[in-house]
Scaffold this motif. Structure first.
Motif, short mmCIF file in Angstrom:
data_model
loop_
_atom_site.label_atom_id
_atom_site.label_comp_id
_atom_site.label_asym_id
_atom_site.label_seq_id
_atom_site.Cartn_x
_atom_site.Cartn_y
_atom_site.Cartn_z
N MET A 1 7.29 5.26 -5.72
CA MET A 1 7.06 6.11 -4.52
C MET A 1 8.08 5.83 -3.41
SD MET A 1 3.96 5.75 -2.03
CE MET A 1 4.66 5.34 0.02
N PHE A 2 8.88 6.69 -3.17
CA PHE A 2 10.32 6.68 -2.97
C PHE A 2 9.91 8.23 -1.45
CE2 PHE A 2 10.61 5.08 -6.68
CZ PHE A 2 11.58 3.77 -6.29
N GLU A 3 9.39 8.29 -0.36
CA GLU A 3 9.80 9.08 0.65
C GLU A 3 10.59 8.65 1.77
OE1 GLU A 3 5.26 9.66 -0.03
OE2 GLU A 3 5.78 8.12 1.85
N VAL A 4 10.71 10.09 2.00
CA VAL A 4 11.39 10.50 3.41
C VAL A 4 10.73 11.02 4.75
CG1 VAL A 4 12.96 11.36 5.18
CG2 VAL A 4 13.78 10.17 3.12
N VAL A 5 9.74 10.27 5.30
CA VAL A 5 8.67 10.79 6.32
C VAL A 5 9.33 10.60 7.60
CG1 VAL A 5 7.38 9.93 4.40
CG2 VAL A 5 7.88 8.70 6.35
N GLU A 6 7.89 11.59 8.37
CA GLU A 6 7.87 12.54 9.45
C GLU A 6 7.25 11.59 10.62
OE1 GLU A 6 8.69 16.12 10.61
OE2 GLU A 6 10.14 16.68 9.34
N HIS A 7 6.29 10.57 10.01
CA HIS A 7 4.87 10.23 10.95
C HIS A 7 4.84 8.80 10.69
CE1 HIS A 7 4.01 10.29 6.80
NE2 HIS A 7 4.01 11.01 6.17
N PRO A 8 4.48 8.10 11.07
CA PRO A 8 4.59 6.86 11.29
C PRO A 8 4.57 6.10 9.59
CG PRO A 8 2.89 7.13 12.95
CD PRO A 8 3.77 8.41 12.08
N LEU A 9 4.79 4.97 9.14
CA LEU A 9 4.25 4.44 7.64
C LEU A 9 3.45 3.53 7.88
CD1 LEU A 9 8.16 3.33 7.92
CD2 LEU A 9 7.51 5.11 6.51
N ASP A 10 3.09 4.13 6.36
CA ASP A 10 1.83 3.50 6.39
C ASP A 10 1.79 2.02 4.55
OD1 ASP A 10 -1.01 2.58 6.03
OD2 ASP A 10 -1.69 4.48 5.12
N LEU A 11 2.23 0.53 5.68
CA LEU A 11 2.43 -0.12 5.17
C LEU A 11 1.27 -0.69 3.75
CD1 LEU A 11 4.24 -2.33 3.34
CD2 LEU A 11 3.18 -4.04 5.45
N ALA A 12 0.38 -0.29 3.70
CA ALA A 12 -1.19 -0.27 2.93
C ALA A 12 -0.81 0.86 1.52
CB ALA A 12 -1.81 0.01 3.52
N ARG A 13 -0.64 2.04 2.08
CA ARG A 13 -0.34 2.95 0.52
C ARG A 13 1.42 1.98 0.15
NH1 ARG A 13 2.16 7.86 2.06
NH2 ARG A 13 2.38 8.41 -0.28
N LEU A 14 2.20 2.11 0.39
CA LEU A 14 2.87 1.23 -0.22
C LEU A 14 2.38 0.12 -1.42
CD1 LEU A 14 5.14 2.58 2.26
CD2 LEU A 14 6.80 1.56 0.83
N VAL A 15 1.75 -0.94 -0.28
CA VAL A 15 0.91 -2.04 -1.46
C VAL A 15 0.12 -1.38 -2.48
CG1 VAL A 15 -0.10 -3.90 -1.38
CG2 VAL A 15 1.88 -3.73 0.70
N ALA A 16 -0.24 -0.61 -1.77
CA ALA A 16 -1.41 0.22 -3.39
C ALA A 16 -0.94 0.48 -4.41
CB ALA A 16 -2.17 1.02 -2.57
N ALA A 17 1.07 1.57 -3.85
CA ALA A 17 1.10 2.06 -5.14
C ALA A 17 2.00 1.09 -5.79
CB ALA A 17 2.45 3.42 -4.53
N VAL A 18 2.25 -0.29 -5.84
CA VAL A 18 3.13 -0.96 -6.29
C VAL A 18 1.97 -2.48 -7.07
CG1 VAL A 18 5.22 -1.00 -5.26
CG2 VAL A 18 3.72 -2.85 -4.70
N GLY A 19 0.17 -2.08 -7.00
CA GLY A 19 -0.16 -3.39 -7.60
C GLY A 19 -0.49 -2.95 -9.06
N ARG A 20 -0.40 -4.09 -9.65
CA ARG A 20 -0.19 -3.92 -10.61
C ARG A 20 -1.14 -4.84 -11.52
NH1 ARG A 20 1.32 0.17 -10.27
NH2 ARG A 20 3.81 1.25 -10.87
N ALA A 21 -2.25 -4.92 -12.16
CA ALA A 21 -3.18 -6.13 -13.26
C ALA A 21 -1.56 -7.08 -13.31
CB ALA A 21 -3.80 -5.61 -14.20
N ASP A 22 -0.61 -6.40 -13.82
CA ASP A 22 0.47 -7.76 -14.33
C ASP A 22 0.94 -8.32 -13.07
OD1 ASP A 22 2.33 -5.75 -14.09
OD2 ASP A 22 2.55 -6.02 -16.51
N ALA A 23 0.94 -8.13 -11.54
CA ALA A 23 1.84 -8.65 -11.04
C ALA A 23 0.96 -9.25 -10.42
CB ALA A 23 2.21 -7.58 -10.21
N GLY A 24 1.37 -10.97 -9.82
CA GLY A 24 0.80 -11.84 -9.10
C GLY A 24 1.21 -11.91 -7.79
N ALA A 25 2.37 -11.07 -7.58
CA ALA A 25 3.20 -11.20 -6.16
C ALA A 25 3.48 -10.19 -5.30
CB ALA A 25 4.45 -12.04 -5.96
#
Lengths: 89, 146, 146, 89
Positions: C1-25
């Motif tokens: 997810m790579f974005e340039v946006v005009e509204h406030p940023l939502d960190l939770a969306r980015l975190v959800a986008a990088v979540g993986r079953a093989d990621a521990g961090a």
């Protein structure tokens, strides 16, 4: 006569089958001596690998620290994660 | 903000807690449950805390991050109970004027937390369960209870 | 997810986008508007992007973080327009199996972003406004337009 | 005859008073020569401190790169943040 509160966690809790207990002590005792007493009561604790650490009133203390009346003593098995040799996340 | 909670962690709350008008950087860390560990297929993790002492140690770590790295504010939350694959067990947020201090403080906090905060992890995997170690000073092994 | 946006940023969306079953961090970074900079009292920041190229460069940075540090996934969002004091202008999330790679990838991403991604910042302060530099290879100064 | 699209940003955009423009070029031209032409048209650009970088079709290119028909050329003033000498956040 002193009364102390004991807290058990994780593998220790499972072997003792209790999260806490109280003990009355007849004389001056170190946290380590108290642990030795508990291990005699619960032989399965002897199979634990890795040394426990000691907390007195919610602060880590040295094994030779003396307990006082009304103290809370916790036996801290190895915490999760930890060593960089073994980084888990 | 230093918490041990039984519900899913909310990173946005931690970020809000460390926001400061004089902070230009916020670094955060989430530790999440991996599906595989040391060759085992993990089904879930289960965390147990000595909550009063854990919060005390977290607060001390936060204070050290301020003093050593010049961070502005630190928040740490750890979940206890069952944490499913992909869910977070620990969340840390550190604010600072600049990113060097924010990253250094955040890294320090998670490293130190894993060394000394009295929280234990039981890994449930296909075929058994195991308490994961080790702690500072102890041997780098695990306590098997299967 | 790579974005340039005009509204406030939502960190939770980015975190959800990088979540993986093989990621521990998951390591994240937020850059926020500070009230003071270089002795000036800042009233707000204003960001402007070359959006098509910025997204391309962000994607490249993400790819490099995967290759160089073994990260599992990267998300980057940058806000444009006015960003008030305390609000975030940039958010980055990097997941990895272990925290070393997550922190290294996240640090790399913000450093690189600030060097090469075509996004400009105008600082509005009490008494004037100024475009903040510099860029890779250029002198470490600012372009004053007051 | 070639037609190119020009993109202006930040301090450059403010001085040119436009975010984009098109130019028709009679012969082979580098991005740098194109920039020199724009600077002659807008003398206030001469006051900009710090060199611009060049992007051709949304990729950074060397100043000597030749433009082709229908190319998009952007003049990239120093980006925000950047140098570790001058860390802003």
């Amino acid at each position: 006569m002193m009364r102390v509160r004991l807290r058990f966690f994780a593998a220790v809790r499972e072997r003792v089958r209790a999260a806490e207990a109280t003990r009355e002590l007849a004389g001056p005792t170190t946290v380590e001596a108290l642990w030795d007493q508990i291990r005699r009561e619960y032989p399965s604790l002897g199979e634990l690998r890795g040394a426990v650490a000691f907390a007195l009133n919610q602060e880590y203390v040295d094994s030779k620290t003396m307990v006082q009346d009304n103290d809370e003593v916790a036996f801290i098995p190895p915490v999760s994660g930890g060593s960089s040799r073994h980084q888990d996340v | 903000m230093f918490e041990v909670v039984e519900h899913p962690l909310d990173l946005a709350r931690l970020v809000a807690a460390v926001g400061r008008a004089d902070a230009g950087a916020i670094a955060t860390f989430l530790g999440t449950t991996r599906e595989h560990n040391a060759g085992r297929r993990v089904t879930r993790l289960e965390y147990e805390a000595y909550p009063e002492m854990a919060i005390r140690e977290m607060r001390r770590i936060g204070q050290q991050a301020l003093e050593r790295f010049g961070a502005k504010a630190v928040a740490i939350a750890h979940r206890v109970g069952v944490v499913e694959i992909g869910e977070a067990s620990v969340a840390i947020a550190v604010s600072a004027a600049h990113r060097d201090a924010a990253f250094a403080g955040c890294r320090f906090a998670i490293d130190r937390l894993k060394e000394i905060v009295p929280i234990w992890k039981k890994e449930h995997y296909v075929g058994g369960e195991i308490w994961i170690g080790p702690q500072r000073g102890g041997p780098p092994d695990s306590i098997s209870i299967t």
